[in-house]
Design an enzyme around this catalytic site. Structure first.
Site, PDB file in Angstrom:
ATOM      1  CG  LEU A 138       3.962   9.087  -2.057  1.00 35.29           C
ATOM      2  CD1 LEU A 138       4.188   8.489  -3.446  1.00 35.29           C
ATOM      3  CD2 LEU A 138       4.862  10.298  -1.842  1.00 35.29           C
ATOM      4  NE  ARG A 198      -8.467   5.876 -10.170  1.00 30.97           N
ATOM      5  CZ  ARG A 198      -7.366   5.129 -10.075  1.00 30.97           C
ATOM      6  NH1 ARG A 198      -7.377   3.905 -10.531  1.00 30.97           N
ATOM      7  NH2 ARG A 198      -6.272   5.603  -9.516  1.00 30.97           N
ATOM      8  CE  LYS A 217      -6.885   7.794  -3.416  1.00 34.24           C
ATOM      9  NZ  LYS A 217      -6.591   6.959  -4.595  1.00 34.24           N
ATOM     10  CB  THR A 225       3.811   8.096  -7.451  1.00 39.61           C
ATOM     11  OG1 THR A 225       4.029   7.390  -8.683  1.00 39.61           O
ATOM     12  CG2 THR A 225       2.377   7.843  -7.024  1.00 39.61           C
ATOM     13  CD  GLU A 285       1.555   2.029 -12.695  1.00 34.49           C
ATOM     14  OE1 GLU A 285       0.413   2.005 -12.207  1.00 34.49           O
ATOM     15  OE2 GLU A 285       2.573   1.706 -12.053  1.00 34.49           O
ATOM     16  CE1 TYR A 317     -32.892  15.833  27.533  1.00 32.70           C
ATOM     17  CE2 TYR A 317     -33.966  17.674  28.645  1.00 32.70           C
ATOM     18  CZ  TYR A 317     -32.885  17.148  27.955  1.00 32.70           C
ATOM     19  OH  TYR A 317     -31.807  17.948  27.677  1.00 32.70           O
ATOM     20  CB  ALA A 362     -43.589   6.925  33.924  1.00 33.61           C
ATOM     21  CB  SER A 366     -45.500   9.282  37.224  1.00 35.20           C
ATOM     22  OG  SER A 366     -44.976   8.030  37.540  1.00 35.20           O
TER      23      SER A 366
HETATM   24  C1  UD1 Z   1       0.046   3.268  -7.764  1.00 33.73           C
HETATM   25  C2  UD1 Z   1       1.231   2.687  -8.513  1.00 33.73           C
HETATM   26  C3  UD1 Z   1       0.930   1.253  -8.894  1.00 33.73           C
HETATM   27  C4  UD1 Z   1       0.598   0.442  -7.656  1.00 33.73           C
HETATM   28  C5  UD1 Z   1      -0.526   1.086  -6.867  1.00 33.73           C
HETATM   29  C6  UD1 Z   1      -0.675   0.398  -5.530  1.00 33.73           C
HETATM   30  C7  UD1 Z   1       2.234   4.572  -9.681  1.00 33.73           C
HETATM   31  C8  UD1 Z   1       2.387   5.272 -10.980  1.00 33.73           C
HETATM   32  N1  UD1 Z   1       1.484   3.483  -9.704  1.00 33.73           N
HETATM   33  O1  UD1 Z   1      -1.049   3.287  -8.660  1.00 33.73           O
HETATM   34  O2  UD1 Z   1       2.075   0.677  -9.555  1.00 33.73           O
HETATM   35  O3  UD1 Z   1       0.262  -0.885  -8.019  1.00 33.73           O
HETATM   36  O4  UD1 Z   1      -0.228   2.482  -6.600  1.00 33.73           O
HETATM   37  O5  UD1 Z   1      -1.756   0.923  -4.805  1.00 33.73           O
HETATM   38  O6  UD1 Z   1       2.838   4.974  -8.705  1.00 33.73           O
HETATM   39  N2  UD1 Z   1      -0.108  10.749  -5.340  1.00 33.73           N
HETATM   40  C9  UD1 Z   1       0.499  11.958  -5.067  1.00 33.73           C
HETATM   41  N3  UD1 Z   1       0.766  12.799  -6.109  1.00 33.73           N
HETATM   42  C10 UD1 Z   1       0.504  12.481  -7.403  1.00 33.73           C
HETATM   43  C11 UD1 Z   1      -0.116  11.230  -7.659  1.00 33.73           C
HETATM   44  C12 UD1 Z   1      -0.398  10.393  -6.618  1.00 33.73           C
HETATM   45  O7  UD1 Z   1       0.774  12.293  -3.908  1.00 33.73           O
HETATM   46  O8  UD1 Z   1       0.798  13.285  -8.263  1.00 33.73           O
HETATM   47  C13 UD1 Z   1      -0.445   9.868  -4.211  1.00 33.73           C
HETATM   48  C14 UD1 Z   1      -1.932   9.595  -4.101  1.00 33.73           C
HETATM   49  O9  UD1 Z   1      -2.554  10.565  -3.262  1.00 33.73           O
HETATM   50  C15 UD1 Z   1      -1.985   8.186  -3.522  1.00 33.73           C
HETATM   51  C16 UD1 Z   1      -0.682   7.556  -3.995  1.00 33.73           C
HETATM   52  O10 UD1 Z   1       0.164   8.615  -4.409  1.00 33.73           O
HETATM   53  O11 UD1 Z   1      -2.018   8.209  -2.113  1.00 33.73           O
HETATM   54  C17 UD1 Z   1      -0.901   6.580  -5.155  1.00 33.73           C
HETATM   55  O12 UD1 Z   1      -1.505   7.284  -6.233  1.00 33.73           O
HETATM   56  P1  UD1 Z   1      -2.676   6.651  -7.102  1.00 33.73           P
HETATM   57  O13 UD1 Z   1      -3.070   7.631  -8.123  1.00 33.73           O
HETATM   58  O14 UD1 Z   1      -3.725   6.089  -6.229  1.00 33.73           O
HETATM   59  O15 UD1 Z   1      -1.857   5.476  -7.834  1.00 33.73           O
HETATM   60  P2  UD1 Z   1      -2.423   4.096  -8.377  1.00 33.73           P
HETATM   61  O16 UD1 Z   1      -3.051   4.310  -9.697  1.00 33.73           O
HETATM   62  O17 UD1 Z   1      -3.203   3.403  -7.355  1.00 33.73           O
HETATM   63 CA    CA Z   2      -4.095   4.016  -5.405  1.00 34.79          CA
END
Ligand code: UD1
Ligand code: CA
Length: 468
Positions: free
Chosen positions: A21, A28, A35, A91, A166, A378, A392, A417
């Protein structure tokens, strides 16, 4: 005879697919770069994840991209297939976008997060094995963290996972739970997508959370397993620049320890920065403030002094690199000595036992075996043979304002040189060039070239000037 008998061979292993994912914006990070393309130890975060995933030899690898999808796709290159998540709605929603890609697939789906880069292959293997052994519908990798802030917490009832809460939704009591969700799971593909569609939108941004699937499974009586890693730091996720720095530092420490265990001396590991793919030979001594980056290989018994930076280069055995040299995309053979303050730019080849001294810059040039270019010179687009001595302040004038031209200096030649070699030009074997020459024509082998204004001494000149 039972199919489980000793000679029946190992039980059939379920087909394994991987999905990463990586569609999130990474708000952030406060960065314009996606990222998962931030770098750590010489690789992007997603490259770290894909490398770990590849050790499972999956049948397919899929990456879910959304925010700056094209940039990520371009950076990752061919290999995995890409699925788009146009709006980042959580996610679970991200995973759901891959439903049609898995329409006919069966077996296991290993879900990884593009921002959890230190996951170790051995842990992924254990996770898949635990999942297969339990014939589970889902298996979650968990870790016990001293500072669980920001992670989903594991809420257990009678020891079994009941739900994952969460940070934002957790009660104070739940926030005190130190067992967290790594964001890494194995799912049996059979019940997965149908159940994913039933996850409701939740939280401040109305997202669909993948961890909610586990509670749904439990309520339906499906088997949900957990596996706790014994290396909690490997599941550290990266959501901010601070976390990037912290996790990078952990990764660096790991690399340094690995090298020290293999017989490399690091005088000060805290200030030694060595990328993940770098190879360093035994008994090499690395002084403080050295950076070895990218695909760099250093041989045995080398000495790299303080402040040296070497990028995508190979260095042979018994090489000394003195303080504050920068070496990029270069090849330095055994027994050579470089620096201090030398700059070896892309395409430089320094052959065995050659010497490059202080304040020397070399670009796209070869310095033959045993040759020396000691001071303030150089060399660009030049091929120097063996046992050549460059005095040199010698400069190859390789650029006429439009194109680059080549200089050749054959074996055993001696360049005095302060010489300018105006390319294209060749200095023949064992020829001499007098100091201060501006060489514009080829010098035949064995000849002496003198190409400078003749000196004229005006005797008594000072007294005459004063007397006037
Ligand atoms: C997520 C988990 C959390 C876990 C943590 C571990 C969820 C809701 N929470 O939180 O329980 O402890 O990871 O690191 O899953 N992403 C997508 N599409 C989206 C949202 C996110 O592809 O719509 C991808 C992001 O790019 C990332 C990953 O999913 O690579 C995790 O997303 P992120 O927003 O970082 O979740 P966390 O708040 O870290
Ligand atoms: Ca994360």
């Amino acid at each position: 005879m039972s199919p489980q008998s000793a000679d029946a061979g190992p039980a059939a292993v379920a087909t394994c697919h991987v999905i990463v994912l990586a569609a999130g914006k990474g708000r952030r990070m406060a960065s314009t770069r996606p990222k998962v393309l931030h770098r750590m130890a010489g690789r992007s975060l997603i490259e770290h994840v894909l490398r770990a995933a590849a050790t499972l030899s999956p049948a397919t690898t899929t990456v879910v991209v959304g925010h700056q999808a094209d940039v990520i796709q371009e950076a990752v290159g061919p290999g995995p297939r890409f699925v788009r998540q146009e709006a980042q709605l959580g996610t679970a929603h991200a995973l759901l976008q891959a439903e049609s890609a898995f329409a006919r697939a069966e077996g296991n789906l290993v879900v990884l997060s593009g921002d959890v880069p230190r996951i170790r292959p051995v842990t992924l293997r254990r996770l898949v094995d635990a999942h297969d052994r339990a014939r589970a519908a889902a298996t979650v990798l968990t870790a016990r963290l001293a500072r669980p802030y920001g992670y989903g917490r594991l809420v257990r009832q009678r020891g079994l996972l009941a739900s994952i809460v969460e940070e934002a939704d957790a009660t104070p009591a739940q926030r005190a739970i130190r067992e967290v969700n790594s964001g890494i799971y194995v799912f049996d593909l059979a019940p997965l997508f149908a159940t994913l569609r039933q996850i409701p939108a939740a939280g401040p941004r109305q997202e669909r959370y993948l961890p909610a699937l586990l509670a749904l499974y439990r309520r339906r009586g499906l088997t949900v397993e957990t596996l706790e890693t014994d290396h909690p730091d490997e599941i550290r996720g990266i959501n901010s620049q601070t976390e990037l720095a912290e996790v990078s530092s952990l990764m660096r420490q790991g690399k340094n320890e690995e090298l020290m265990a293999a017989g490399v001396t690091l005088e000060d590991p805290a200030t030694t920065y060595i990328d993940a793919d770098v190879v360093v030979g035994r008994d090499t001594v690395i002084h403080p403030g050295v950076m070895l980056e990218g695909l760099t290989t250093i041989g045995d018994r080398c000495e790299l002094h303080a402040g040296v930076r070497i990028v995508n280069s190979t260095v042979g055995d018994d090489v000394t690199v003195n303080n504050h040299c920068v070496i990029t995309n270069a090849h330095v053979e055994s027994g050579a000595r470089i620096g201090p303050f030398a700059h070896l730019r892309p395409g430089t080849v320094v052959r065995e036992t050659a010497r490059v001294g202080n304040f020397v810059e070399i670009k796209k040039s070869t310095l033959g075996a045993g040759s020396k270019v000691g001071h303030l010179s150089y060399l660009g687009d030049a091929a120097l043979g063996a046992q050549v001595n460059v005095g040199a302040g010698t400069i190859t004038c390789n650029y006429d304002g439009q194109s680059k031209h080549e200089t050749a200096v054959e074996d055993g030649a001696f360049i005095g040189s302060g010489t300018q070699l105006v390319a294209p030009v060749t200095v023949g074997r064992a020829a001499y060039v007098a100091a201060g020459s501006c060489v514009t024509e080829d010098v035949p082998p064995g000849a002496l070239a003198i190409a400078r204004g003749r000196q004229e001494n005006k005797t008594g000149w000072t007294d005459r000037k004063k007397g006037s």
